[in-house]
Design an enzyme around this catalytic site. Sequence first.
Site, PDB file in Angstrom:
ATOM      1  N   HIS A 120      -8.172  10.934  32.634  1.00 54.65           N
ATOM      2  CA  HIS A 120      -7.524   9.767  33.239  1.00 54.65           C
ATOM      3  C   HIS A 120      -6.637   9.014  32.258  1.00 54.65           C
ATOM      4  CE1 HIS A 120      -6.783   6.368  35.803  1.00 54.65           C
ATOM      5  NE2 HIS A 120      -7.301   5.542  34.920  1.00 54.65           N
ATOM      6  N   CYS A 121      -6.884   9.151  30.961  1.00 60.88           N
ATOM      7  CA  CYS A 121      -6.209   8.274  30.000  1.00 60.88           C
ATOM      8  C   CYS A 121      -4.900   8.822  29.437  1.00 60.88           C
ATOM      9  CB  CYS A 121      -7.158   7.949  28.851  1.00 60.88           C
ATOM     10  SG  CYS A 121      -8.549   6.912  29.330  1.00 60.88           S
TER      11      CYS A 121
END
Length: 401
Positions: free
Chosen positions: A256-257
């Site tokens: 996600h990052c």
Amino acid sequence: MKIGIIGQGYVGLTIAAFASKHHNVIGFDKNFEIVTRLNQGISHIEGVDSEDLMAAVAKGNYKATSNSEDLAEAEVVVIAVPTPLTSDRKPDLSFIDSACKTIGAIVKKPTLIINESTSFPGTLRDFIKPKVEKYSGNKVEHLYAISPERVDPGRTDWNQKNTPRLFAGLTKEAAGRTQSFYSTFCDNLIEVSSPEVAEAAKLFENTFRQVNIALVNEFAEISHALGISVNETLDAANTKPYGFMKFNPSAGVGGHCIPIDPSYLAFAAAEKGIRATFIERANEVNLSMPNYVVDRVSADHGGSLRGKLVQVIGIAYKSNVSDVRETPAELLIRELEARGAIVSWHDPIVGVWGSQKSSELGGSEIAIVVTLHDVMNKVEVSKSAPYVFDTTGKIVGVKGL
């Protein structure tokens, strides 16, 4: 203390697991199936043990719910929701907006609201606070703070207790109460001067990784063109005891990052009239790596993969986890299929992805290794097809970056 946590994914449930050892935690999530399993003590993420969750449920320290009314008495509400990108790679704050709507409609007494969701500088001050005030009709004087999440799925050496945590409040009271809350389960709290500094620091942490991964991926292409081993060259450079940090080439970035956070920083820069050229190029390089890998494999097969049986090995975005968010394997499979290949995938940790199940290892003409889990036998992987292309650099005697 009664704590409400909006979002029971990797960030929210991880915080809930640690906080429930000291507080009464209500975990709110709109996914009724996830809520049901959590109340049975069944964890769906790495890093939160089902036995620990079951113990917290049994003691009454943790309860999952899809009923927002259960948040009404919370003294602290933590926002831990996804912050993805839109189809044109712009920030999507719809989940944060939904969380603000829930808080505004339900929480009717002054409460500390903490955002852990990653977003661009100014989100707490200029988006979350005004949105909550709008949805509550300006009837409640809440306190607002930021403490950006630092969760690395599958990691055991660093966790919520020993990972340093940044925080800042819109007011001194908000900052003080935030410190009091996190100090119950975090060892090292670092207050910064403003929420904007905390928000920017989180984005830069992952932008640093995105840019350096892109650099080494681009270097992999250069090394191949020069006829030298990228991995041997990186190992050689890594013998320098100072001024160098080793990153490894790959099929791209996932999770996600790293694929997302730099675009939030680039958006914030563009809003101020600054072009984030390093971020733009890093995104371009990392998003192009699946296509580059397919080009390499295709070139080794006469320039065409049409009708070829190809097995993609490892579809999780990183080793030893089942997390497939933003996995580069998805772009790789899409490109293979666009070129006429008949594609299957094998990942014993993921097991099920979308509507498909992991296939047995082998049975293909071509194997492309995207992620190598510890449970995978390297020798078996190397013998799984007549042609094996390894993007991880961990398998000896096969083709690779």
